[in-house]
Design an enzyme around this catalytic site. Sequence first.
Site, PDB file in Angstrom:
ATOM      1  CB  SER A 197      28.616  53.349 100.237  1.00  0.00           C
ATOM      2  OG  SER A 197      29.171  52.108  99.980  1.00  0.00           O
TER       3      SER A 197
ATOM      4  CG  HIS B 198      33.502  53.490 102.224  1.00  0.00           C
ATOM      5  ND1 HIS B 198      33.552  54.570 101.396  1.00  0.00           N
ATOM      6  CD2 HIS B 198      32.702  52.580 101.603  1.00  0.00           C
ATOM      7  CE1 HIS B 198      32.820  54.341 100.330  1.00  0.00           C
ATOM      8  NE2 HIS B 198      32.300  53.143 100.426  1.00  0.00           N
TER       9      HIS B 198
ATOM     10  CD  GLU C 256      36.020  57.620 101.520  1.00  0.00           C
ATOM     11  OE1 GLU C 256      36.189  58.681 100.921  1.00  0.00           O
ATOM     12  OE2 GLU C 256      34.899  57.081 101.656  1.00  0.00           O
TER      13      GLU C 256
ATOM     14  CG  ASN D 231      30.941  56.925  97.074  1.00  0.00           C
ATOM     15  OD1 ASN D 231      31.643  56.753  96.064  1.00  0.00           O
ATOM     16  ND2 ASN D 231      30.520  55.926  97.809  1.00  0.00           N
TER      17      ASN D 231
END
Length: 655
Positions: A408, A429, A441, A479
């Site tokens: 991440s 991801h 992702e 994120n």
Amino acid sequence: MTEPSAVVTFEIRDRVALVGVDHPPVNAISRDVRAGLRDAIARAAADPGVDAVVLFGVGRTFPAGADIREFGKPPASPILFEVCLAIEDGPKPVVAAVAGTALGGGCELALAAHARVASAEAKFAQPEVNLGILPGGGGTQRLPRLVGMAKAIEMNASGKPISAEEARALGLVDEIAAGDLLETAIAHAKSLVGRPLRRTRDLPVPPFDRAAAETQIAAIDERARGQISPGEAARMTLRAADLAFAEGQAAEREVFLRLVASDEAAALRHVFFAEREVAKVAKCEGVAPRPIVRVGVVGAGTMGAGIAVAFADAGYAVTVIETSEAALAAGRDRIDALWARAVASGRLTEAEKAAKLATLALSTDLAALAEADLVVEAVFDDRDVKRDLFAQLADEVRADCILATNTSYLDPNDLAEVVTHPDRFVGLHFFSPANVMRLVEVVDGAATSPETLATALAVAKRLKKLAVVVGVCEGFVGNRIWAAFRRECEFLLEDGALPEAIDAAMEGFGLAMGPFAVFDLSGLDIAWSLRKRKAATRDPNERYVAIADRLCEAGRFGRKTGAGWYAYPDGKKTVDPTVTAIVEAESAVKGIVRRAFSAAEIVDRLVAVMGREGDAILAEGIAARASDIDLVFVNGYGWPPRLGGPMFQAAKRRS
Ligand code: 3H9
């Protein structure tokens, strides 16, 4: 009569006019298609050499709906309901020959025909609600006359497709073609010649239980969570029982025009086209993906177990690797529990679950991945742990095996350095729970080859995930923007807003849960340890809000400890005066004079900060399009599609 249409074909075979919609790729009903259909129907009516008409879609499908690209522009004549009326009112029988997907306006064309013949694999649906509208070609008024009120409400409000077989059982389809669809439809059309025409609009709505329909509609509103179109579609369908057809048609048109101009519809159209655009990846153009059959998943914690389930459910042969027999057994139990949930909800039978578990290979030895085509790493998010693992993996797997990291926050380029073929290295991801969340992702690293990227995208598609290609930066797209959002939430706190006010503002805006309730749900401790790790290198001039640290120091890690941004007596989220006091004290420490924020101001500030971070991401080439960023939030962070995503909202506020 106008010139023959380029998008509607006309041919007479055995005294039957074959009218074909020829507008690839999905035969969307554009203005030219509508004009072409109107003219073809008139031509068939006027031609003494024609006894009946068969309406079909050239190529793979019956029309899959009105042309969505025309929405948002002024309506162009003839409009769809006029074409449907022309079909229904004509003097000669019209049979719809349905292959592929008769969706939206396509389904409405079929409803206006005097009979419907379908191929066995055809599907019917009124998916307009997914675009924030309702059927506008008479679908709310004709469908209940054919399939009954309860089913018509369900179809118009859910947008879900039904099979040809179900459509036949409901009376929507008259015949399923055993052989050639067009030949069957021609024979069907001939059988109707000389008989009174069965016009859908003249049929009575079959008797139904009104109280049950109202309960059904209340449940639809409840489930829609603020989206208006499902309830509108359901209510307009119910009105078919009370209004003469022409009045119902006019009322439907009125609501259609109102909805098509709504913010909800604009946002949902944006999401629709965003989903088509995201699949267009310049780097992969013309590049064939490698075939992937055997997949290794290293690490069977929460993420790894979810990833293994996702791959196994998609039919891949999966080998799960853990460091010890005990960890492997725990991982197997996690996987078992995920499938048990599918059994409990009726998506899987016990026997299917047992079969899936039996085909899963489990090992503590990386050598078990010798024949893997793809290995996904989902171990603890630590640089040294991951680099060690990849260095070992590179020795065990075939030279053409693709290696993927589920990190991440770490830098995939740094991880790729230790492998022998960094061109076969990519980030995948997943979002937790990985077997449920639609977003992946796909991280395009510095050395990732076009073939590796194309393969990752093909795999994601087979997993039925929505893949967004992103570049390398801390937190990737989701994120990173989430971190900026979180930071701004904390600035707001320090400046004068309270957690409950920020949550209420964002829930009023449309998010299912406000940010502080989300923080409590996911736990405050991981972000705290990340902050502590970064404390030494943090820019001392950077604005830093210590409120979350104060909560963590008091042991308030969120729901799991019974307290976080809120208190949870008996599990119920409650505003906690202790938190209010901490927030106010921290403002005072910094000498900030707290001020009031309106809900609109909170939303604007949070949306703007997401938009700015998104702009930076675009400028750095980390995402290809603003709409890709929107899809990340709609599919990975619980943004309702009816809001269109943060970039859509930010652009709207700037315009
Ligand atoms: C409606 O009908 C309203 C009426 O009741 C009332 C009117 C008054 N229009 O998805 P794909 C394009 S509302 C324009 O990748 P698949 C799509 O953008 C409509 N374009 O293929 C893409 O273009 P590009 C109700 C459309 O095989 C290309 O076709 N109907 C439309 O995976 C291929 O699409 C719907 O909501 C359209 N209607 O899936 C159905 N549909 O290649 C919407 C597609 O340039 N469509 N395109 O990117 C779908 O659900 C899927 O496209 C379908 C095919 C299942 C048909």
